[in-house]
Design an enzyme around this catalytic site. Sequence first.
Site, short mmCIF file in Angstrom:
data_model
loop_
_atom_site.label_atom_id
_atom_site.label_comp_id
_atom_site.label_asym_id
_atom_site.label_seq_id
_atom_site.Cartn_x
_atom_site.Cartn_y
_atom_site.Cartn_z
N HIS A 95 -10.75 -12.52 -14.63
CA HIS A 95 -10.22 -11.18 -14.95
C HIS A 95 -9.47 -10.59 -13.75
CE1 HIS A 95 -10.13 -7.00 -16.47
NE2 HIS A 95 -10.43 -6.68 -15.23
N GLU A 96 -10.07 -10.68 -12.56
CA GLU A 96 -9.42 -10.13 -11.38
C GLU A 96 -8.13 -10.89 -11.07
OE1 GLU A 96 -10.24 -7.36 -10.41
OE2 GLU A 96 -12.18 -7.25 -11.42
N HIS A 99 -5.20 -9.61 -12.96
CA HIS A 99 -4.45 -8.53 -12.32
C HIS A 99 -3.42 -9.09 -11.34
CE1 HIS A 99 -6.69 -5.34 -14.11
NE2 HIS A 99 -7.84 -5.66 -13.54
N HIS A 103 0.59 -8.52 -11.42
CA HIS A 103 1.37 -8.09 -10.26
C HIS A 103 2.55 -9.04 -10.04
CE1 HIS A 103 1.30 -6.68 -5.76
NE2 HIS A 103 2.38 -6.29 -6.41
#
Length: 229
Positions: A95-96, A99, A103
Amino acid sequence: MILILIVVVFAIAGFAVSRTLKSKFKKYSQTALQANLSGAEIAKLMLADNNISDVQVLSVEGQLTDHYNPANRTVNLSPDVFYGRNAAAAAVASHECGHAVQHATSYTWLNLRSTLVPIQNSASKILNIVLIASLFGGFALGLPYEWVGFIVVGAYSVMTLFTIVTLPVEFDASRRALAWVKTRNIVTPEEYGMSKDALKWAAMTYVVAALASMATLAYYIFIFFGNRD
């Protein structure tokens, strides 16, 4: 009295969701991944698969303190996730990294949230100053009541917008994560279900925060402008 009720209701809701999330994470942490990969290894693999070579995967202190920092391009994982070899760690780590992929691909909602960060921080400071001044000395700033209303509602509108914009960012990161762990065979069908459930409850924390912010904004609008002709 209404504001107190809003705070209490959503505080209870937030506590319940947070407690459920921790319970789910603890439960799914007991299921070892058949792939035998740690959260750090999963994160690095997902970044590599998305041709991202300028993001570091770091271990940070705390529990469920995992986050992606776009400022220094780091995926920060709590020890349980960084070293964990289980369904919960796989879910959070991917999940991280979702991100980080957002980006790298200039995901619109993430860009908008990043733009709102300094504005939201300023709005929060202004709101605190106005509210504290209103408690000590009856609007000690010397501003007309209507002006105070515009400032409070304006500041809280920015803060509420930030919580709303955060929702698609978080849901999309989970979508990317789940799609990748499934197609990359990081998890079995059973482990996939656990990862999906863990991320669902993580997302619920943001949903509760957004609802609480919208309810509080509605309260302020009613207080300052509800009785106007």
